[in-house]
Scaffold this motif. Structure first.
Motif, PDB file in Angstrom:
ATOM      1  N   VAL A  56       0.850  -1.192   0.000  1.00  0.00           N
ATOM      2  CA  VAL A  56       0.000   0.000   0.000  1.00  0.00           C
ATOM      3  C   VAL A  56       0.888   1.245   0.000  1.00  0.00           C
ATOM      4  N   PRO A  57       0.355   2.372  -0.472  1.00  0.00           N
ATOM      5  CA  PRO A  57       1.186   3.571  -0.591  1.00  0.00           C
ATOM      6  C   PRO A  57       1.595   4.121   0.761  1.00  0.00           C
ATOM      7  N   GLY A  58       2.756   4.782   0.787  1.00  0.00           N
ATOM      8  CA  GLY A  58       3.250   5.432   1.987  1.00  0.00           C
ATOM      9  C   GLY A  58       2.865   6.903   2.002  1.00  0.00           C
ATOM     10  N   GLY A  59       3.178   7.570   3.105  1.00  0.00           N
ATOM     11  CA  GLY A  59       2.962   9.013   3.206  1.00  0.00           C
ATOM     12  C   GLY A  59       1.590   9.436   3.680  1.00  0.00           C
ATOM     13  N   THR A  60       0.691   8.478   3.969  1.00  0.00           N
ATOM     14  CA  THR A  60      -0.671   8.885   4.331  1.00  0.00           C
ATOM     15  C   THR A  60      -0.713   9.586   5.692  1.00  0.00           C
ATOM     16  N   THR A  61       0.132   9.200   6.633  1.00  0.00           N
ATOM     17  CA  THR A  61       0.140   9.883   7.929  1.00  0.00           C
ATOM     18  C   THR A  61       0.507  11.349   7.763  1.00  0.00           C
ATOM     19  N   GLN A  62       1.562  11.626   7.006  1.00  0.00           N
ATOM     20  CA  GLN A  62       1.957  13.018   6.769  1.00  0.00           C
ATOM     21  C   GLN A  62       0.883  13.780   6.003  1.00  0.00           C
ATOM     22  N   ASN A  64      -2.402  13.182   6.056  1.00  0.00           N
ATOM     23  CA  ASN A  64      -3.509  13.454   6.977  1.00  0.00           C
ATOM     24  C   ASN A  64      -3.184  14.601   7.916  1.00  0.00           C
ATOM     25  N   LEU A  65      -1.967  14.604   8.456  1.00  0.00           N
ATOM     26  CA  LEU A  65      -1.583  15.671   9.377  1.00  0.00           C
ATOM     27  C   LEU A  65      -1.469  17.011   8.649  1.00  0.00           C
ATOM     28  N   ALA A  66      -1.026  17.003   7.402  1.00  0.00           N
ATOM     29  CA  ALA A  66      -0.950  18.250   6.629  1.00  0.00           C
ATOM     30  C   ALA A  66      -2.350  18.801   6.362  1.00  0.00           C
ATOM     31  N   LEU A  71      -6.452  22.956   7.956  1.00  0.00           N
ATOM     32  CA  LEU A  71      -7.760  23.245   8.532  1.00  0.00           C
ATOM     33  C   LEU A  71      -7.614  24.060   9.820  1.00  0.00           C
ATOM     34  N   MET A  72      -6.657  23.699  10.640  1.00  0.00           N
ATOM     35  CA  MET A  72      -6.436  24.421  11.889  1.00  0.00           C
ATOM     36  C   MET A  72      -5.935  25.836  11.632  1.00  0.00           C
ATOM     37  N   ALA A  73      -5.111  26.010  10.616  1.00  0.00           N
ATOM     38  CA  ALA A  73      -4.614  27.342  10.284  1.00  0.00           C
ATOM     39  C   ALA A  73      -5.760  28.253   9.840  1.00  0.00           C
ATOM     40  N   LEU A 190     -20.141  11.430  11.510  1.00  0.00           N
ATOM     41  CA  LEU A 190     -19.215  12.167  10.663  1.00  0.00           C
ATOM     42  C   LEU A 190     -18.482  11.222   9.723  1.00  0.00           C
ATOM     43  N   PRO A 191     -18.119  11.704   8.537  1.00  0.00           N
ATOM     44  CA  PRO A 191     -17.272  10.892   7.660  1.00  0.00           C
ATOM     45  C   PRO A 191     -15.879  10.737   8.251  1.00  0.00           C
ATOM     46  N   ALA A 192     -15.170   9.713   7.816  1.00  0.00           N
ATOM     47  CA  ALA A 192     -13.795   9.518   8.267  1.00  0.00           C
ATOM     48  C   ALA A 192     -12.907  10.631   7.713  1.00  0.00           C
ATOM     49  N   PHE A 193     -12.109  11.224   8.585  1.00  0.00           N
ATOM     50  CA  PHE A 193     -11.177  12.268   8.149  1.00  0.00           C
ATOM     51  C   PHE A 193      -9.978  11.650   7.434  1.00  0.00           C
ATOM     52  N   GLY A 194      -9.528  10.510   7.909  1.00  0.00           N
ATOM     53  CA  GLY A 194      -8.314   9.915   7.389  1.00  0.00           C
ATOM     54  C   GLY A 194      -8.460   9.378   5.981  1.00  0.00           C
ATOM     55  N   GLU A 195      -7.349   9.414   5.246  1.00  0.00           N
ATOM     56  CA  GLU A 195      -7.289   8.747   3.956  1.00  0.00           C
ATOM     57  C   GLU A 195      -7.099   7.248   4.173  1.00  0.00           C
TER      58      GLU A 195
END
Length: 225
Positions: A56-62, A64-66, A71-73, A190-195
């Motif tokens: 499976v592809p990498g980078g999903t944690t980064q 999601n946090l980005a 959104l927070m900004a 709510l829908p899932a936020f994560g990819e």
């Protein structure tokens, strides 16, 4: 300003007498209290699959946090309430390091995690993250913050867990599945936020409302008779 340069368009509505915004980023915003609700982040899910040998592809944690950073900004929340499944499983050091760096960037924002089923497997986030961890229901104003959809005697339930999606039908046999917010008289999912989280196709029911998420917009689907 072109559409691609514009801000995402939230959908305003009232639940439990409070004005809320359904966000295209697949989160819920309570402006008056400056609280952001996020369900099913599932940080480290792809890494857990890769540890099992799945390609499976990498980078999903980064990623999601980005997305959460952006959104927070834009909103400048005072508090974030995670409606369960913050971490997908017991995590490798690389995932936790990314989460720790993200939390350090937002040290002034209060965060609460309502334990979900995956949080039970992953264990509570490290104390150093400064995230309050509670069991459901966590009462906040008129809302009962939960992971699993349920009813509450006195509060409107905000939940996750199901990763709801809806199906839109086009010409002929064309159809598309989209994440959605699903609400009944006394609860909303709510829908899932994560990819990389998949989705559960929610059934129509009397009085149930669907708000689909696509691109930079959220819109109400017609009510079923």
């Amino acid at each position: 300003m072109s559409h691609s340069d514009s801000f995402p368009s939230p959908f305003p509505l009232r639940w439990a007498g409070e004005l809320l915004q359904l966000l295209p980023e697949r989160a819920l915003w309570w402006p008056d209290a400056r609280v952001l609700f996020v369900a099913d982040l599932h940080l480290g899910k792809a890494a857990a699959y890769r540890a099992l040998g799945q390609p499976v592809p990498g980078g999903t944690t980064q990623e999601n946090l980005a997305r959460l950073d952006a959104l927070m900004a834009r909103l400048a929340p005072h508090r974030i309430v995670f409606l369960g499944d913050f971490l997908h499983a017991a995590q490798a050091r690389t995932v936790l390091a990314a989460v720790e760096a993200w939390r350090a960037r937002h040290a002034g924002i209060a965060m609460t995690l309502v334990r979900g089923n995956h949080d039970g497997r992953a264990g509570d986030p490290p104390d150093a993250l400064g995230i309050d961890v509670v069991d459901e229901p966590f009462l906040l104003g008129p809302f009962a913050c939960c992971h699993h959809p349920q009813t509450h005697a006195t509060h409107f339930v905000l939940a996750g867990h199901l990763h709801p999606v809806c199906r839109l039908h086009g010409p002929g046999r064309d159809s598309v599945r989209l994440p959605c917010f699903v609400s009944d008289a006394q609860q909303a999912v709510l829908p899932a936020f994560g990819e990389f989280t998949g989705g559960w196709l929610m059934e129509q029911a009397p009085g149930r409302r669907f708000h689909a998420v696509g691109g930079d917009a959220v819109w109400a689907l017609p009510e079923q008779e």
